[in-house]
Design a protein around this motif. Structure first.
Motif, PDB file in Angstrom:
ATOM      1  N   GLU A 195       0.824  -1.208   0.000  1.00  0.00           N
ATOM      2  CA  GLU A 195       0.000   0.000   0.000  1.00  0.00           C
ATOM      3  C   GLU A 195       0.861   1.262   0.000  1.00  0.00           C
ATOM      4  OE1 GLU A 195      -3.702   0.343   0.023  1.00  0.00           O
ATOM      5  OE2 GLU A 195      -3.020  -1.469  -0.980  1.00  0.00           O
ATOM      6  N   PHE A 196       1.897   1.270   0.835  1.00  0.00           N
ATOM      7  CA  PHE A 196       2.762   2.444   0.912  1.00  0.00           C
ATOM      8  C   PHE A 196       3.447   2.697  -0.437  1.00  0.00           C
ATOM      9  CE2 PHE A 196       3.536   1.209   5.640  1.00  0.00           C
ATOM     10  CZ  PHE A 196       2.251   1.629   5.957  1.00  0.00           C
ATOM     11  N   ALA A 197       3.906   1.635  -1.084  1.00  0.00           N
ATOM     12  CA  ALA A 197       4.547   1.783  -2.395  1.00  0.00           C
ATOM     13  C   ALA A 197       3.559   2.310  -3.422  1.00  0.00           C
ATOM     14  CB  ALA A 197       5.122   0.438  -2.852  1.00  0.00           C
ATOM     15  N   TRP A 198       2.311   1.853  -3.326  1.00  0.00           N
ATOM     16  CA  TRP A 198       1.289   2.327  -4.263  1.00  0.00           C
ATOM     17  C   TRP A 198       1.026   3.818  -4.066  1.00  0.00           C
ATOM     18  CZ3 TRP A 198      -3.463   4.618  -4.494  1.00  0.00           C
ATOM     19  CH2 TRP A 198      -4.167   4.485  -5.684  1.00  0.00           C
ATOM     20  N   VAL A 199       0.963   4.260  -2.797  1.00  0.00           N
ATOM     21  CA  VAL A 199       0.747   5.683  -2.518  1.00  0.00           C
ATOM     22  C   VAL A 199       1.869   6.516  -3.123  1.00  0.00           C
ATOM     23  CG1 VAL A 199       0.649   7.424  -0.686  1.00  0.00           C
ATOM     24  CG2 VAL A 199      -0.628   5.287  -0.444  1.00  0.00           C
ATOM     25  N   LEU A 200       3.099   6.073  -2.978  1.00  0.00           N
ATOM     26  CA  LEU A 200       4.231   6.815  -3.535  1.00  0.00           C
ATOM     27  C   LEU A 200       4.174   6.870  -5.059  1.00  0.00           C
ATOM     28  CD1 LEU A 200       7.282   5.655  -1.374  1.00  0.00           C
ATOM     29  CD2 LEU A 200       6.164   7.894  -1.384  1.00  0.00           C
ATOM     30  N   ALA A 201       3.679   5.814  -5.670  1.00  0.00           N
ATOM     31  CA  ALA A 201       3.642   5.753  -7.136  1.00  0.00           C
ATOM     32  C   ALA A 201       2.447   6.473  -7.731  1.00  0.00           C
ATOM     33  CB  ALA A 201       3.637   4.291  -7.593  1.00  0.00           C
ATOM     34  N   HIS A 202       1.474   6.839  -6.901  1.00  0.00           N
ATOM     35  CA  HIS A 202       0.258   7.483  -7.398  1.00  0.00           C
ATOM     36  C   HIS A 202       0.002   8.768  -6.622  1.00  0.00           C
ATOM     37  CE1 HIS A 202      -0.148   3.273  -8.640  1.00  0.00           C
ATOM     38  NE2 HIS A 202      -0.914   3.704  -9.602  1.00  0.00           N
ATOM     39  N   ARG A 203       0.949   9.693  -6.686  1.00  0.00           N
ATOM     40  CA  ARG A 203       0.861  10.901  -5.876  1.00  0.00           C
ATOM     41  C   ARG A 203      -0.168  11.886  -6.396  1.00  0.00           C
ATOM     42  NH1 ARG A 203       7.378  11.869  -5.330  1.00  0.00           N
ATOM     43  NH2 ARG A 203       7.849   9.953  -4.200  1.00  0.00           N
ATOM     44  N   THR A 204      -0.275  11.990  -7.710  1.00  0.00           N
ATOM     45  CA  THR A 204      -1.169  12.998  -8.282  1.00  0.00           C
ATOM     46  C   THR A 204      -2.304  12.310  -9.020  1.00  0.00           C
ATOM     47  OG1 THR A 204       0.704  14.496  -8.558  1.00  0.00           O
ATOM     48  CG2 THR A 204      -1.322  15.044  -9.735  1.00  0.00           C
ATOM     49  N   PRO A 205      -3.539  12.406  -8.525  1.00  0.00           N
ATOM     50  CA  PRO A 205      -4.656  11.788  -9.241  1.00  0.00           C
ATOM     51  C   PRO A 205      -4.904  12.502 -10.563  1.00  0.00           C
ATOM     52  CG  PRO A 205      -5.467  13.172  -7.463  1.00  0.00           C
ATOM     53  CD  PRO A 205      -3.973  13.130  -7.329  1.00  0.00           C
ATOM     54  N   PRO A 206      -5.384  11.785 -11.569  1.00  0.00           N
ATOM     55  CA  PRO A 206      -5.672  12.438 -12.846  1.00  0.00           C
ATOM     56  C   PRO A 206      -6.765  13.481 -12.673  1.00  0.00           C
ATOM     57  CG  PRO A 206      -6.628  10.231 -12.769  1.00  0.00           C
ATOM     58  CD  PRO A 206      -5.765  10.371 -11.563  1.00  0.00           C
ATOM     59  N   PRO A 207      -6.706  14.566 -13.448  1.00  0.00           N
ATOM     60  CA  PRO A 207      -7.744  15.597 -13.321  1.00  0.00           C
ATOM     61  C   PRO A 207      -9.116  15.050 -13.693  1.00  0.00           C
ATOM     62  CG  PRO A 207      -6.387  15.964 -15.278  1.00  0.00           C
ATOM     63  CD  PRO A 207      -5.719  14.876 -14.502  1.00  0.00           C
ATOM     64  N   ARG A 208     -10.111  15.503 -12.978  1.00  0.00           N
ATOM     65  CA  ARG A 208     -11.479  15.072 -13.256  1.00  0.00           C
ATOM     66  C   ARG A 208     -12.002  15.774 -14.500  1.00  0.00           C
ATOM     67  NH1 ARG A 208     -14.151  12.524  -9.113  1.00  0.00           N
ATOM     68  NH2 ARG A 208     -13.090  12.462  -7.102  1.00  0.00           N
ATOM     69  N   SER A 209     -12.765  15.042 -15.277  1.00  0.00           N
ATOM     70  CA  SER A 209     -13.476  15.706 -16.358  1.00  0.00           C
ATOM     71  C   SER A 209     -14.715  16.377 -15.772  1.00  0.00           C
ATOM     72  CB  SER A 209     -13.885  14.692 -17.431  1.00  0.00           C
ATOM     73  OG  SER A 209     -14.745  13.724 -16.891  1.00  0.00           O
ATOM     74  N   ASP A 210     -15.057  17.528 -16.304  1.00  0.00           N
ATOM     75  CA  ASP A 210     -16.216  18.289 -15.817  1.00  0.00           C
ATOM     76  C   ASP A 210     -16.189  18.462 -14.299  1.00  0.00           C
ATOM     77  OD1 ASP A 210     -17.039  18.374 -18.409  1.00  0.00           O
ATOM     78  OD2 ASP A 210     -18.706  16.973 -18.186  1.00  0.00           O
ATOM     79  N   PRO A 211     -15.145  19.052 -13.736  1.00  0.00           N
ATOM     80  CA  PRO A 211     -15.086  19.189 -12.272  1.00  0.00           C
ATOM     81  C   PRO A 211     -16.212  20.033 -11.700  1.00  0.00           C
ATOM     82  CG  PRO A 211     -13.383  20.521 -13.334  1.00  0.00           C
ATOM     83  CD  PRO A 211     -13.963  19.644 -14.396  1.00  0.00           C
ATOM     84  N   TRP A 212     -16.830  20.876 -12.528  1.00  0.00           N
ATOM     85  CA  TRP A 212     -17.943  21.709 -12.057  1.00  0.00           C
ATOM     86  C   TRP A 212     -19.138  20.874 -11.615  1.00  0.00           C
ATOM     87  CZ3 TRP A 212     -22.463  21.140 -14.790  1.00  0.00           C
ATOM     88  CH2 TRP A 212     -22.363  20.572 -16.075  1.00  0.00           C
ATOM     89  N   ARG A 213     -19.207  19.638 -12.095  1.00  0.00           N
ATOM     90  CA  ARG A 213     -20.334  18.772 -11.707  1.00  0.00           C
ATOM     91  C   ARG A 213     -20.275  18.369 -10.241  1.00  0.00           C
ATOM     92  NH1 ARG A 213     -23.501  16.819 -15.872  1.00  0.00           N
ATOM     93  NH2 ARG A 213     -22.692  17.130 -17.998  1.00  0.00           N
ATOM     94  N   ARG A 214     -19.155  18.655  -9.561  1.00  0.00           N
ATOM     95  CA  ARG A 214     -19.046  18.329  -8.145  1.00  0.00           C
ATOM     96  C   ARG A 214     -19.482  19.494  -7.261  1.00  0.00           C
ATOM     97  NH1 ARG A 214     -16.481  13.828  -6.894  1.00  0.00           N
ATOM     98  NH2 ARG A 214     -15.760  14.630  -4.881  1.00  0.00           N
ATOM     99  N   THR A 215     -20.072  20.512  -7.849  1.00  0.00           N
ATOM    100  CA  THR A 215     -20.596  21.629  -7.071  1.00  0.00           C
ATOM    101  C   THR A 215     -21.627  21.121  -6.070  1.00  0.00           C
ATOM    102  OG1 THR A 215     -20.286  23.111  -8.959  1.00  0.00           O
ATOM    103  CG2 THR A 215     -21.755  23.868  -7.201  1.00  0.00           C
ATOM    104  N   SER A 216     -21.441  21.482  -4.810  1.00  0.00           N
ATOM    105  CA  SER A 216     -22.363  21.029  -3.765  1.00  0.00           C
ATOM    106  C   SER A 216     -23.772  21.560  -4.022  1.00  0.00           C
ATOM    107  CB  SER A 216     -21.866  21.513  -2.394  1.00  0.00           C
ATOM    108  OG  SER A 216     -22.747  21.116  -1.384  1.00  0.00           O
ATOM    109  N   GLY A 217     -24.762  20.677  -4.007  1.00  0.00           N
ATOM    110  CA  GLY A 217     -26.149  21.076  -4.233  1.00  0.00           C
ATOM    111  C   GLY A 217     -26.573  21.042  -5.682  1.00  0.00           C
ATOM    112  N   ILE A 218     -25.699  20.587  -6.586  1.00  0.00           N
ATOM    113  CA  ILE A 218     -26.026  20.603  -8.019  1.00  0.00           C
ATOM    114  C   ILE A 218     -27.210  19.689  -8.331  1.00  0.00           C
ATOM    115  CG2 ILE A 218     -24.459  18.750  -8.681  1.00  0.00           C
ATOM    116  CD1 ILE A 218     -23.773  20.353 -11.205  1.00  0.00           C
ATOM    117  N   HIS A 219     -27.502  18.735  -7.446  1.00  0.00           N
ATOM    118  CA  HIS A 219     -28.631  17.837  -7.694  1.00  0.00           C
ATOM    119  C   HIS A 219     -29.957  18.581  -7.744  1.00  0.00           C
ATOM    120  CE1 HIS A 219     -28.446  18.317  -3.330  1.00  0.00           C
ATOM    121  NE2 HIS A 219     -29.733  18.053  -3.307  1.00  0.00           N
ATOM    122  N   LYS A 220     -29.991  19.804  -7.191  1.00  0.00           N
ATOM    123  CA  LYS A 220     -31.220  20.598  -7.225  1.00  0.00           C
ATOM    124  C   LYS A 220     -31.481  21.188  -8.606  1.00  0.00           C
ATOM    125  CE  LYS A 220     -30.393  22.079  -2.439  1.00  0.00           C
ATOM    126  NZ  LYS A 220     -30.091  23.263  -1.576  1.00  0.00           N
TER     127      LYS A 220
END
Length: 408
Positions: A195-220
């Protein structure tokens, strides 16, 4: 579990509060001292999450046997590559490493060997894995956590903040040693190392597509036109916040974006009737907010965003029974197996096998389901070898049992 009556408050660092290093000569002395030290190096970083746009570090804390503790101001000492080189062979101990590794990497500090005390706690089945609770439950010391959400971009940093920061690494190596022993005794140390080796190898998650869709309350927001308003306001806010190095929520809260998407204001006056737009930072950009709303209003139907995020993998699990009942039954069977295994091995289900991997496996399973094909699919989805060894056979067995019963 430590008895409450035996818990000792940690009020002061053993050698007192270290001076904050903010010049090349001081940093060189830290490098020399820590290179001469022995054993693992405890490291922590303080950011200004919720205050600043960037995720940069505003204070870096270290401790090592033979070197004591050090506090470094990365604004005045933004290059820690010499420290990194001096500690290249040392194990670095972090708590919740994935949070601090990116900002440390920006400074040129990139651990080669890691021990993550939070992740170790999860694998060992501790219910509360925050640093304070881990130190309390494992070592019997109580850390004061009153400044964890402070604005660490503040200068000068108050003395009580510096005391808190120094104490965060005061017993981190001792915590590491105890957890290492527990992992070894429980046969989980190889899992933790993977697990520790995996964390070191995956430091930066890929950017999300359409990050605006994570706006809190968008379900309304149910209309495509309203979603376009969310997208335009979110994008503008992100640009303005980045330029000002201000947390986006302090520039304009999500609630303002959602309210504007629902009400579609046409004038600055109607915009200011939406309460969140009356904040000091928001009022500075009223014309720009309104222009963004008008841009969304003028878009042709063909350019409006549609509900849902295309290309993001399986739909939410609560929709599976309507969309694909067979997949829903596969998911239920796999989740049951993983939950039982996690309980058997005393750890959260999400640490035994990532929920996203379970969803993707059961939404699009291999054409032929057996131990080998399930293992291969889990490997493609980022599962570690120890996870595959524990779960591939039981999950494959559960899925083939459904086939045998004719339920899928």
């Amino acid at each position: 579990m430590t008895d409450e009556t035996t818990i000792v408050p940690l009020l002061e660092p053993r050698e007192g509060i270290p001076p904050v290093i903010g010049d090349p000569a001081g940093l060189a002395e830290v490098v020399r001292a820590f290179a001469a030290g022995t054993g693992p190096v405890a490291v922590d970083a303080e950011r200004a999450s919720g205050y600043r746009y960037s995720g940069r570090a505003y204070l870096v804390q270290l401790r090592r046997a033979g070197a004591g503790s050090a506090l470094i101001d990365p604004i005045r000492c933004p290059d820690l590559s010499e420290l990194d080189a001096a500690l290249a062979d040392a194990e670095v101990v972090l708590h919740a490493a994935s949070q601090d590794l990116p900002c440390l990497a920006e400074l040129g500090f990139r651990p080669r060997e890691l021990f993550d005390t939070e992740l170790a706690g999860r694998l060992l089945g501790y219910e509360r894995v925050g640093l304070g609770m881990m130190v309390e439950n494992v070592l019997g010391f109580r850390l004061e956590k009153g400044h964890s959400a402070a604005d660490w971009s503040t200068r000068p940093l108050p003395e009580d903040w510096l005391r808190y920061a120094a104490l965060d690494v005061e017993v981190l190596v001792e915590l590491r040693d105890r957890l290492h022993g527990e992992l070894e005794a429980g046969g989980k140390l190889p899992w933790a190392r993977e697990e520790f080796a995996w964390v070191l190898a995956h430091r930066t998650p890929p950017p999300r597509s359409d990050p605006w869709r994570r706006t809190s309350g968008i379900h309304k927001v149910r209309s495509a036109r309203g979603l376009a308003v969310v997208r335009e306001l979110w994008t503008l806010r992100d640009t303005l916040a980045r330029e000002a190095d201000l947390a986006p929520g302090r520039m304009l809260p999500d609630s303002a974006i959602v309210a504007a998407a629902l009400e579609l204001p046409r004038t600055t006056k109607s915009l200011t009737e939406i309460a969140p737009f009356t904040g000091r930072s928001a009022r500075r950009h009223l014309r720009e907010w309104l222009a963004a709303v008008n841009t969304a209003r003028a878009l042709p139907e063909s350019r409006l965003p549609q509900p849902g995020a295309p290309g993001e993998g399986p739909p939410p699990a609560n929709r599976w029974m309507d969309r694909d009942p067979v997949a829903a039954r596969r998911l239920a069977a796999a989740r049951t197996v993983v939950a039982a295994l996690a309980d058997e091995h005393h750890m959260p289900t999400e640490n035994l096998l990532q929920p996203d991997a379970v969803r993707r496996l059961t939404w699009e399973p291999p054409p032929v389901i057996d131990d080998e094909t399930v293992a291969a699919r889990l490997r493609e989805l980022g599962a570690r070898e120890w996870q595959i060894a524990l779960t591939a056979h039981p999950v494959a067995k559960a899925l083939t049992r459904l086939e045998t019963k004719g339920e899928i």
